[in-house]
Design an enzyme around this catalytic site. Structure first.
Site, PDB file in Angstrom:
ATOM      1  N   VAL A 100       0.846  -1.263   0.104  1.00  0.00           N
ATOM      2  CA  VAL A 100       0.085   0.495   0.296  1.00  0.00           C
ATOM      3  C   VAL A 100       0.268   1.067   0.269  1.00  0.00           C
ATOM      4  O   VAL A 100       0.691   2.161   0.634  1.00  0.00           O
ATOM      5  CB  VAL A 100      -0.836   0.148   0.930  1.00  0.00           C
ATOM      6  CG1 VAL A 100      -1.974  -1.196   0.890  1.00  0.00           C
ATOM      7  CG2 VAL A 100      -0.191  -0.276   2.499  1.00  0.00           C
ATOM      8  N   ASP A 101       2.231   0.919  -0.927  1.00  0.00           N
ATOM      9  CA  ASP A 101       3.385   1.914  -0.184  1.00  0.00           C
ATOM     10  C   ASP A 101       2.992   2.564  -1.281  1.00  0.00           C
ATOM     11  O   ASP A 101       4.654   4.004  -1.423  1.00  0.00           O
ATOM     12  CB  ASP A 101       4.128   1.555   0.044  1.00  0.00           C
ATOM     13  CG  ASP A 101       5.083   0.616  -0.752  1.00  0.00           C
ATOM     14  OD1 ASP A 101       4.831   0.555  -2.040  1.00  0.00           O
ATOM     15  OD2 ASP A 101       5.564  -0.479  -0.173  1.00  0.00           O
ATOM     16  N   HIS A 116      -4.926  -3.773  -1.454  1.00  0.00           N
ATOM     17  CA  HIS A 116      -5.404  -3.507  -0.217  1.00  0.00           C
ATOM     18  C   HIS A 116      -5.111  -2.138   0.223  1.00  0.00           C
ATOM     19  O   HIS A 116      -4.920  -1.979   0.895  1.00  0.00           O
ATOM     20  CB  HIS A 116      -4.222  -4.498   0.817  1.00  0.00           C
ATOM     21  CG  HIS A 116      -4.134  -5.979   0.869  1.00  0.00           C
ATOM     22  ND1 HIS A 116      -3.021  -6.986   0.856  1.00  0.00           N
ATOM     23  CD2 HIS A 116      -5.223  -6.896  -0.068  1.00  0.00           C
ATOM     24  CE1 HIS A 116      -3.385  -8.184   1.075  1.00  0.00           C
ATOM     25  NE2 HIS A 116      -4.265  -8.447   0.725  1.00  0.00           N
ATOM     26  N   CYS A 124     -13.668   8.206   3.544  1.00  0.00           N
ATOM     27  CA  CYS A 124     -14.728   8.751   4.322  1.00  0.00           C
ATOM     28  C   CYS A 124     -15.206   7.340   4.720  1.00  0.00           C
ATOM     29  O   CYS A 124     -15.081   5.820   4.641  1.00  0.00           O
ATOM     30  CB  CYS A 124     -16.471   8.642   3.999  1.00  0.00           C
ATOM     31  SG  CYS A 124     -17.172   8.718   4.762  1.00  0.00           S
ATOM     32  N   CYS A 128     -18.489   7.020   2.425  1.00  0.00           N
ATOM     33  CA  CYS A 128     -19.325   7.809   1.215  1.00  0.00           C
ATOM     34  C   CYS A 128     -18.128   7.897   0.065  1.00  0.00           C
ATOM     35  O   CYS A 128     -17.153   7.763   0.594  1.00  0.00           O
ATOM     36  CB  CYS A 128     -20.018   8.947   2.086  1.00  0.00           C
ATOM     37  SG  CYS A 128     -18.842  10.259   1.912  1.00  0.00           S
ATOM     38  N   CYS A 155     -15.165  13.602   7.702  1.00  0.00           N
ATOM     39  CA  CYS A 155     -15.227  13.765   6.159  1.00  0.00           C
ATOM     40  C   CYS A 155     -16.362  14.840   6.054  1.00  0.00           C
ATOM     41  O   CYS A 155     -17.798  14.866   6.296  1.00  0.00           O
ATOM     42  CB  CYS A 155     -16.639  12.307   5.747  1.00  0.00           C
ATOM     43  SG  CYS A 155     -17.046  12.410   4.184  1.00  0.00           S
ATOM     44  N   GLY A 195       8.280 -11.468  -2.713  1.00  0.00           N
ATOM     45  CA  GLY A 195       8.114 -10.764  -1.264  1.00  0.00           C
ATOM     46  C   GLY A 195       7.336 -10.848  -0.881  1.00  0.00           C
ATOM     47  O   GLY A 195       6.759 -10.609   0.036  1.00  0.00           O
TER      48      GLY A 195
HETATM   49  P1  OAD Z   1       4.514 -11.070   5.019  1.00  0.00           P
HETATM   50  O1  OAD Z   1       5.413 -10.033   6.093  1.00  0.00           O
HETATM   51  O2  OAD Z   1       3.832 -11.721   4.545  1.00  0.00           O
HETATM   52  O3  OAD Z   1       5.599 -11.727   3.846  1.00  0.00           O
HETATM   53  C1  OAD Z   1       7.066 -10.747   3.456  1.00  0.00           C
HETATM   54  C2  OAD Z   1       8.139 -11.686   2.888  1.00  0.00           C
HETATM   55  O4  OAD Z   1       8.422 -11.247   1.811  1.00  0.00           O
HETATM   56  C3  OAD Z   1       8.790 -13.188   3.754  1.00  0.00           C
HETATM   57  O5  OAD Z   1       7.706 -14.524   2.972  1.00  0.00           O
HETATM   58  C4  OAD Z   1       9.971 -12.560   3.408  1.00  0.00           C
HETATM   59  O6  OAD Z   1      10.463 -14.207   3.546  1.00  0.00           O
HETATM   60  C5  OAD Z   1      10.242 -12.725   2.102  1.00  0.00           C
HETATM   61  N1  OAD Z   1      11.537 -10.990   1.755  1.00  0.00           N
HETATM   62  C6  OAD Z   1      11.578 -10.350   2.669  1.00  0.00           C
HETATM   63  N2  OAD Z   1      12.632  -9.802   2.531  1.00  0.00           N
HETATM   64  C7  OAD Z   1      13.251 -10.289   0.965  1.00  0.00           C
HETATM   65  C8  OAD Z   1      13.945 -10.109   0.051  1.00  0.00           C
HETATM   66  N3  OAD Z   1      14.683  -8.596  -0.039  1.00  0.00           N
HETATM   67  N4  OAD Z   1      13.304 -10.712  -1.429  1.00  0.00           N
HETATM   68  C9  OAD Z   1      12.713 -11.634  -1.052  1.00  0.00           C
HETATM   69  N5  OAD Z   1      11.595 -11.970  -0.531  1.00  0.00           N
HETATM   70  C10 OAD Z   1      11.878 -11.749   0.892  1.00  0.00           C
HETATM   71  O7  OAD Z   1       4.045  -9.925   3.564  1.00  0.00           O
HETATM   72  P2  OAD Z   1       2.594  -9.975   2.437  1.00  0.00           P
HETATM   73  O8  OAD Z   1       2.770 -11.628   2.221  1.00  0.00           O
HETATM   74  O9  OAD Z   1       2.571  -8.873   1.689  1.00  0.00           O
HETATM   75  O10 OAD Z   1      -1.737  -6.497   4.796  1.00  0.00           O
HETATM   76  O11 OAD Z   1       1.395  -9.598   3.346  1.00  0.00           O
HETATM   77  C11 OAD Z   1       0.720  -9.915   3.387  1.00  0.00           C
HETATM   78  C12 OAD Z   1      -0.988  -9.027   4.038  1.00  0.00           C
HETATM   79  O12 OAD Z   1      -0.503  -9.010   5.567  1.00  0.00           O
HETATM   80  C13 OAD Z   1      -0.211  -7.273   3.882  1.00  0.00           C
HETATM   81  O13 OAD Z   1      -0.520  -7.088   2.473  1.00  0.00           O
HETATM   82  C14 OAD Z   1      -1.115  -7.048   5.049  1.00  0.00           C
HETATM   83  C15 OAD Z   1      -0.048  -8.146   5.497  1.00  0.00           C
HETATM   84  O14 OAD Z   1      -1.682  -8.309   6.876  1.00  0.00           O
HETATM   85  C16 OAD Z   1      -2.597  -5.535   5.188  1.00  0.00           C
HETATM   86  O15 OAD Z   1      -2.110  -4.393   5.707  1.00  0.00           O
HETATM   87  C17 OAD Z   1      -4.345  -5.576   4.349  1.00  0.00           C
END
Ligand code: OAD
Length: 252
Positions: A100-101, A116, A124, A128, A155, A195
């Site tokens: 989300v960055d 996400h 809001c 809305c 809002c 990642g």
């Molecule tokens: P995670 O923190 O669950 O997983 C990050 C993954 O990146 C891990 O498996 C690491 O091993 C891997 N990793 C770290 N550094 C790396 C690198 N340099 N090269 C390759 N791999 C690397 O993050 P997400 O899978 O993105 O949701 O998490 C999914 C969602 O969970 C997020 O979008 C967020 C969170 O709750 C919301 O906030 C809605």
């Protein structure tokens, strides 16, 4: 962390013309944004913050939401995209992101389908249609309120609270983003998961849909690359591997 072993797969720019990437926090970790799970992950270090990320806790959880997501917006803006983001843009990959960055957009990827939501926008709480961008410059403050990001606390349409436009646990993904993601995955010729731990649905259900093409995961953690969903599981640092791949695409 020891250097990653040499990967046994590299995408051929002549063969792969419709690459789709599903990115996760591991891609942005090098921008100083951290990951969520595993050692040093935000949810590991602060499980109370993970518990606060539920839609049914609104509006009481707003200070935590602004701190986590507003803070990420500021840090991402200061850091800019990583070499991994720039490489994916150079490869012309269509990006589906759980992040989300906004770093994919800043790297020049197009399209970027945000599954996400985004930290760059406020919405809001009552749903809305009003939305507004966060201010680019740091407005100071505690970072725990909408005003700290140049936004009204309420809002202007309906007077409800203003929240980061990020999908919380228990909330649905934006339907159009999910539909576009499925469309992209089912028509790609290569699916790359980069990642991501693949633990959060429905994003985690996209890789199996790419079986008509071929699915590859790039991940630092050995236990995250063992999934039978993938044809190739590469234990590698995305910041090293993706720029190497992009060189071949630039030269092609
Ligand atoms: P995670 O923190 O669950 O997983 C990050 C993954 O990146 C891990 O498996 C690491 O091993 C891997 N990793 C770290 N550094 C790396 C690198 N340099 N090269 C390759 N791999 C690397 O993050 P997400 O899978 O993105 O949701 O998490 C999914 C969602 O969970 C997020 O979008 C967020 C969170 O709750 C919301 O906030 C809605």
């Amino acid at each position: 962390m020891s250097p990653a072993p040499p990967p046994d797969f590299a995408p051929d720019p002549e063969r792969f013309r419709r690459i789709v990437v599903l990115s996760g926090a591991g891609l942005s970790a090098a921008a100083g944004l951290g990951t969520f799970r595993g050692d040093g992950g935000l949810w590991t270090l602060a499980p109370e913050l993970e518990r606060a990320m539920h839609g049914d806790l609104l509006p009481d959880n707003l200070p935590d939401l602004w701190r986590v997501w507003g803070g990420m917006f500021r840090r991402a803006g200061a850091a800019g995209p990583t070499p991994g983001h720039l490489a994916l843009a150079a490869m012309g990959a269509r990006v589906l992101t759980q992040n989300v960055d906004t770093l994919h957009q800043r790297a020049g990827s197009d399209p970027v389908i945000e599954l996400h939501g985004t930290t760059a926008r406020a919405a809001c709480v009552d749903g809305c249609p009003w939305t507004a961008p966060l201010a680019d410059e740091d407005r100071g403050g505690s970072g725990e309120g909408a005003e700290d990001y140049g936004l009204p606390a309420r809002c202007p349409c309906c007077g409800a609270h203003v929240r980061p436009d990020v999908v919380l646990f228990g909330e649905s993904l934006p339907a159009d983003a999910l539909a576009r993601a499925v469309d992209a995955v089912t028509s790609c010729d290569l699916f790359l998961a980069v990642g991501t731990s693949g633990t959060v649905a429905p994003a985690s259900s996209l890789a199996p849909m790419a079986k008509q093409a071929g699915a590859v995961t790039v991940n630092l953690a050995p236990d995250a690359v063992d999934s039978p969903v993938f044809d190739h599981a590469l234990r590698a640092d995305a910041q090293h591997l993706l720029p190497d791949w992009a060189e071949a695409f630039r030269a092609a």
